[in-house]
Design an enzyme around this catalytic site. Structure first.
Site, PDB file in Angstrom:
ATOM      1  N   TYR A 162      41.966  30.331  30.058  1.00 30.13           N
ATOM      2  CA  TYR A 162      40.565  30.253  29.627  1.00 30.13           C
ATOM      3  C   TYR A 162      39.589  30.689  30.731  1.00 30.13           C
ATOM      4  CZ  TYR A 162      41.529  27.977  25.144  1.00 30.13           C
ATOM      5  OH  TYR A 162      41.928  27.708  23.839  1.00 30.13           O
TER       6      TYR A 162
ATOM      7  N   LYS B 139      47.162  23.930  19.449  1.00 31.55           N
ATOM      8  CA  LYS B 139      46.705  23.041  20.515  1.00 31.55           C
ATOM      9  C   LYS B 139      47.254  21.616  20.291  1.00 31.55           C
ATOM     10  CE  LYS B 139      42.515  25.867  21.071  1.00 31.55           C
ATOM     11  NZ  LYS B 139      41.030  25.927  20.895  1.00 31.55           N
TER      12      LYS B 139
ATOM     13  N   GLU C 277      47.489  37.655  27.347  1.00 37.34           N
ATOM     14  CA  GLU C 277      47.925  36.296  26.999  1.00 37.34           C
ATOM     15  C   GLU C 277      49.431  36.242  26.720  1.00 37.34           C
ATOM     16  OE1 GLU C 277      45.227  35.216  23.850  1.00 37.34           O
ATOM     17  OE2 GLU C 277      43.528  35.148  25.239  1.00 37.34           O
TER      18      GLU C 277
ATOM     19  N   HIS D  74      44.443  28.482  18.793  1.00 36.15           N
ATOM     20  CA  HIS D  74      43.845  29.629  19.491  1.00 36.15           C
ATOM     21  C   HIS D  74      44.528  30.910  19.013  1.00 36.15           C
ATOM     22  CE1 HIS D  74      42.849  32.456  22.686  1.00 36.15           C
ATOM     23  NE2 HIS D  74      44.145  32.752  22.700  1.00 36.15           N
TER      24      HIS D  74
ATOM     25  N   ASN E  13      39.735  22.023  17.508  1.00 39.11           N
ATOM     26  CA  ASN E  13      39.820  23.075  16.488  1.00 39.11           C
ATOM     27  C   ASN E  13      41.221  23.673  16.344  1.00 39.11           C
ATOM     28  OD1 ASN E  13      39.816  24.622  18.765  1.00 39.11           O
ATOM     29  ND2 ASN E  13      38.039  25.881  18.210  1.00 39.11           N
TER      30      ASN E  13
HETATM   31  N1  ATP Z   1      30.355  24.370  22.605  1.00 43.18           N
HETATM   32  C1  ATP Z   1      31.629  23.996  22.706  1.00 43.18           C
HETATM   33  N2  ATP Z   1      31.964  22.691  22.844  1.00 43.18           N
HETATM   34  C2  ATP Z   1      33.240  22.301  22.975  1.00 43.18           C
HETATM   35  N3  ATP Z   1      34.283  23.154  22.953  1.00 43.18           N
HETATM   36  C3  ATP Z   1      34.003  24.461  22.794  1.00 43.18           C
HETATM   37  C4  ATP Z   1      32.667  24.956  22.673  1.00 43.18           C
HETATM   38  N4  ATP Z   1      32.720  26.298  22.525  1.00 43.18           N
HETATM   39  C5  ATP Z   1      34.014  26.624  22.572  1.00 43.18           C
HETATM   40  N5  ATP Z   1      34.772  25.530  22.735  1.00 43.18           N
HETATM   41  C6  ATP Z   1      36.233  25.474  22.852  1.00 43.18           C
HETATM   42  O1  ATP Z   1      36.632  26.578  23.635  1.00 43.18           O
HETATM   43  C7  ATP Z   1      37.552  27.372  22.907  1.00 43.18           C
HETATM   44  C8  ATP Z   1      37.364  28.807  23.311  1.00 43.18           C
HETATM   45  O2  ATP Z   1      36.105  29.264  22.860  1.00 43.18           O
HETATM   46  P1  ATP Z   1      35.937  30.708  22.234  1.00 43.18           P
HETATM   47  O3  ATP Z   1      34.480  30.986  22.189  1.00 43.18           O
HETATM   48  O4  ATP Z   1      36.849  31.663  22.961  1.00 43.18           O
HETATM   49  O5  ATP Z   1      36.426  30.470  20.741  1.00 43.18           O
HETATM   50  P2  ATP Z   1      37.636  31.036  19.941  1.00 43.18           P
HETATM   51  O6  ATP Z   1      37.997  32.403  20.430  1.00 43.18           O
HETATM   52  O7  ATP Z   1      37.387  30.877  18.480  1.00 43.18           O
HETATM   53  O8  ATP Z   1      38.729  29.994  20.304  1.00 43.18           O
HETATM   54  P3  ATP Z   1      40.087  30.219  21.027  1.00 43.18           P
HETATM   55  O9  ATP Z   1      39.813  31.038  22.270  1.00 43.18           O
HETATM   56  O10 ATP Z   1      40.582  28.827  21.312  1.00 43.18           O
HETATM   57  O11 ATP Z   1      40.888  30.968  20.016  1.00 43.18           O
HETATM   58  C9  ATP Z   1      37.255  27.063  21.438  1.00 43.18           C
HETATM   59  O12 ATP Z   1      38.366  27.275  20.611  1.00 43.18           O
HETATM   60  C10 ATP Z   1      36.905  25.600  21.505  1.00 43.18           C
HETATM   61  O13 ATP Z   1      38.080  24.758  21.489  1.00 43.18           O
END
Ligand code: ATP
Length: 153
Positions: A53, A13, A130, A119, A116
């Protein structure tokens, strides 16, 4: 595709690019033995990111997430290897970097959920979706890993 040839989609990211940790992150995937079959830096169009997303579109953080991921260039990649979807998620670590185990990418390099770094696809279905969302077939290389015999039984 499963087994040795399983492919997963991984995206560094904008915070990863801005903080200059692209090389460190890629090294972790290379060190594991995965083969990079696709890689490109791109500025993500908003609609493209929203589609990626879309499963989160009703979540309260959706707009913030899209703004974050579209705030600068990302590095989109496809990695191949034995159970690479699950293995990559293990390398990446928990979504919340505070909870992520030290030794994982998020555990070592990040502090906050909304920054974070990376992805990774979470299932066979999402990996297929994807990869085709981010890459054309002819952008994926068919090269052979020179260590193949030492990485696979
Ligand atoms: N409560 C939250 N507040 C802010 N951002 C969030 C929150 N929950 C998720 N995100 C963001 O949305 C992304 C997608 O959430 P998901 O639950 O799919 O997590 P993930 O699968 O670990 O991450 P990614 O899909 O980015 O690999 C997270 O990586 C994070 O950047």
């Amino acid at each position: 595709m499963s087994g040795q040839g399983e492919r997963t989609f991984v995206m560094i990211k904008p915070d990863g690019v801005q903080r200059g940790v692209v090389g460190s992150i890629i090294s972790r995937f290379e060190d594991k033995g995965y083969k990079m079959v696709g890689c490109k830096m791109m500025d993500t169009p908003t609609q493209h990111c929203e589609k990626h997303y879309e499963e989160h579109k009703e979540r309260p953080f959706f707009n913030k997430l899209v703004t974050y991921v579209c705030s600068g260039p990302v590095v989109a990649m496809v990695w191949e290897g034995t159970e690479s979807i699950k293995g990559s998620r293990n390398l990446i670590g928990a979504t919340n970097p505070t909870a992520a185990t030290p030794g994982t990418i998020r555990g070592d390099f990040a502090m906050e959920m909304g920054r974070n770094l990376i992805h990774g696809s979470d299932s066979t279905e999402s990996a297929a979706k994807e990869i085709s969302h981010w890459f054309e077939d002819d952008e994926l290389s068919k090269w052979t890993h020179h260590s193949k015999e030492w990485l696979f039984e």
